[in-house]
Design an enzyme around this catalytic site. Structure first.
Site, PDB file in Angstrom:
ATOM      1  N   GLU A 222       1.087  -1.066  -0.139  1.00 17.15           N
ATOM      2  CA  GLU A 222       0.063   0.065  -0.031  1.00 17.15           C
ATOM      3  C   GLU A 222       0.768   1.122  -0.016  1.00 17.15           C
ATOM      4  O   GLU A 222       0.530   2.279  -0.827  1.00 17.15           O
ATOM      5  CB  GLU A 222      -0.897  -0.175   1.293  1.00 17.15           C
ATOM      6  CG  GLU A 222      -1.976  -1.196   1.218  1.00 17.15           C
ATOM      7  CD  GLU A 222      -1.172  -2.203   2.129  1.00 17.15           C
ATOM      8  OE1 GLU A 222      -0.118  -2.501   1.950  1.00 17.15           O
ATOM      9  OE2 GLU A 222      -2.181  -2.959   3.005  1.00 17.15           O
TER      10      GLU A 222
ATOM     11  N   THR B 131      14.128 -40.926   0.150  1.00 15.37           N
ATOM     12  CA  THR B 131      13.911 -41.255   1.687  1.00 15.37           C
ATOM     13  C   THR B 131      13.526 -39.910   2.369  1.00 15.37           C
ATOM     14  O   THR B 131      12.578 -40.176   3.390  1.00 15.37           O
ATOM     15  CB  THR B 131      15.289 -41.929   2.170  1.00 15.37           C
ATOM     16  OG1 THR B 131      15.613 -42.976   1.107  1.00 15.37           O
ATOM     17  CG2 THR B 131      15.005 -42.402   3.576  1.00 15.37           C
TER      18      THR B 131
HETATM   19  C1  AOF Z   1       0.077  -4.944   4.375  1.00 14.14           C
HETATM   20  N1  AOF Z   1       0.726  -4.888   3.317  1.00 14.14           N
HETATM   21  O1  AOF Z   1       2.144  -5.502   1.526  1.00 14.14           O
HETATM   22  C2  AOF Z   1       2.174  -6.685   3.586  1.00 14.14           C
HETATM   23  C3  AOF Z   1       1.669  -7.011   5.027  1.00 14.14           C
HETATM   24  O2  AOF Z   1       7.051  -6.330  10.200  1.00 14.14           O
HETATM   25  P1  AOF Z   1       6.038  -5.568   9.057  1.00 14.14           P
HETATM   26  O3  AOF Z   1       5.813  -4.117   9.518  1.00 14.14           O
HETATM   27  O4  AOF Z   1       6.648  -5.719   7.791  1.00 14.14           O
HETATM   28  O5  AOF Z   1       4.656  -6.487   9.084  1.00 14.14           O
HETATM   29  C4  AOF Z   1       4.769  -7.701   8.548  1.00 14.14           C
HETATM   30  C5  AOF Z   1       3.034  -8.190   8.585  1.00 14.14           C
HETATM   31  O6  AOF Z   1       2.425  -7.312   7.916  1.00 14.14           O
HETATM   32  C6  AOF Z   1       2.900  -9.715   8.203  1.00 14.14           C
HETATM   33  O7  AOF Z   1       3.108 -10.695   9.115  1.00 14.14           O
HETATM   34  C7  AOF Z   1       1.631  -9.522   7.650  1.00 14.14           C
HETATM   35  O8  AOF Z   1       0.576  -9.618   8.512  1.00 14.14           O
HETATM   36  C8  AOF Z   1       1.394  -8.026   6.991  1.00 14.14           C
HETATM   37  N2  AOF Z   1       1.882  -8.120   5.692  1.00 14.14           N
HETATM   38  N3  AOF Z   1       0.561  -6.135   5.131  1.00 14.14           N
HETATM   39  O9  AOF Z   1      -0.708  -4.293   4.735  1.00 14.14           O
HETATM   40  C9  AOF Z   1       1.648  -5.843   2.757  1.00 14.14           C
HETATM   41  N4  AOF Z   1       3.050  -7.389   3.279  1.00 14.14           N
HETATM   42 ZN    ZN Z   2       0.938  -3.119   5.873  1.00 13.68          ZN
END
Ligand code: AOF
Ligand code: ZN
Length: 357
Positions: free
Chosen positions: A63, A287
């Protein structure tokens, strides 16, 4: 989400979601432990103003990248995102607040964020007066680039794709041990496409001792034929007895390599999950694959079947703890693709009740 919610979505938003799903596929394997997410910003007439994708681990979310491209024009615009915008401060700030600050007035997302730390973005946006539509194209997105990540969050271990190549009679090598060139060049390129979207490639020490594989990605993702692709997955060898010699090809400087000295697949996966690995490609041998399968740790099977017969030689799968037909692992086939004369089959185990999942 009710189906009435999904019905609110416009054709332009649905098209943008499909576009976003495609963008997200393009970054698979490049964001872990973060999910591969894509966002598209639309003006009120449904025209695309900009787009963004999740940056490599620790980097900006989709975003924020999209908003950055759009700038002031985001005021009154709609954000179409494959995953629910996060509502937490992790390594980056909350996307909900970035969307609000930019003046976005409508948000459409496909899949709710299952990560309890980041979830609640939809509610937060609604509470701030933003129109939120949850669920359009949910299946497409959840079964697409997000699938391994969603799975790994649910199970707290990486998603495991087991890949093998065999002859039509299920052999992965001839009786004399020769195993090169079972599958054709089209299949071999396809394997590199597969390696290109995973976080790690896992093999057992036997495979390294027998085949001395490189386990790198070559010739795909913009790299010239035979050349190393820029991003390389982590190479992992499960070598309990430290049998792999230091001059094995997996220890060259083409990619990072990790030696795990456990014999228990579950512990190996735990160690990889803790390193941020969310999608593993299990490449052999027979395996090790048997041990993963027996433990219920194979989530997807990708088989390259060559129209060749050997009649002798090692099997593609060994010692999965199955002795009777009633215990056979049954697979649900999701894709059958012809690659030249080879046949690629993509399937997933249908697990009996009580087993993992
Ligand atoms: C979003 N947009 O593009 C992504 C999200 O450690 P941070 O701040 O990078 O947050 C990671 C978490 O944010 C991840 O586990 C997931 O829940 C969310 N990812 N959220 O709004 C994004 N990549
Ligand atoms: Zn985010």
């Amino acid at each position: 989400m009710s189906s009435a919610d999904a019905a609110e979505v416009t054709d332009a938003e649905l098209a943008a979601m499909h576009h976003a799903a495609g963008l997200a596929r393009g970054i698979a394997g490049r964001t872990s432990p973060n999910p591969p997410v894509a966002a598209v910003i639309l003006d009120p007439a449904g025209r695309r103003l900009g787009e963004g994708v999740t940056q490599p681990a620790g980097g900006e979310h989709a975003e924020v990248m999209a908003l950055r491209e759009v700038g002031e024009a985001a005021r009154g615009a709609t954000a179409v995102v494959t995953l629910e915008p996060c509502n937490h401060t992790g390594r980056t700030g909350p996307c909900t607040e970035a969307l609000l600050a930019a003046g976005i007035t409508r948000v459409v997302f496909a899949v709710s964020d299952p990560n309890p730390l980041a979830a609640g973005g939809g509610d937060r946006l609604r509470a701030a007066g933003v129109e939120v539509v949850a669920g359009p194209a949910r299946e497409l997105v959840a079964e697409g680039a997000l699938r391994p990540w969603l799975h790994s969050v649910a199970l707290s271990r990486p998603f495991v794709t087991w890949k093998f190549a065999s002859t039509l009679d299920g052999r992965s090598a001839a009786a004399d041990g020769t195993s090169k060139w079972i599958s054709n060049p089209v299949s071999r390129t396809d394997v590199h496409e597969l390696r290109d979207i995973v976080d790690a490639i896992v093999v057992g020490s036997n495979t390294v001792l027998l085949d001395d594989p490189q386990l790198t990605v070559r010739g795909v993702g913009g790299a010239a034929d035979g050349e190393l692709t820029q991003r390389q997955p982590l190479r992992v060898v499960i070598d309990r007895r430290h049998r792999v010699p230091p001059d094995a090809q997996i220890f060259d400087d083409a990619a990072e390599t990790l030696v795990l000295d456990t014999a228990v697949p579950r512990f190996a996966l735990k160690a990889l999950y803790d390193r941020g690995i969310r999608h593993v490609l299990l490449e052999g041998g027979a395996t090790l694959a048997g041990a993963f399968l027996e433990a219920g740790l194979v989530d997807e099977v990708v088989a390259y079947i060559a129209p060749k017969l050997l009649g002798a030689g090692p099997a593609a799968l060994n010692d999965a703890g199955i002795t009777s037909m009633v215990d056979a692992v049954t697979l649900e086939v999701s894709d059958v693709i012809r690659l030249g004369d080879d046949v690629k089959i993509v399937a997933r185990p249908s697990r009996p009740a009580g087993q993992e999942e």
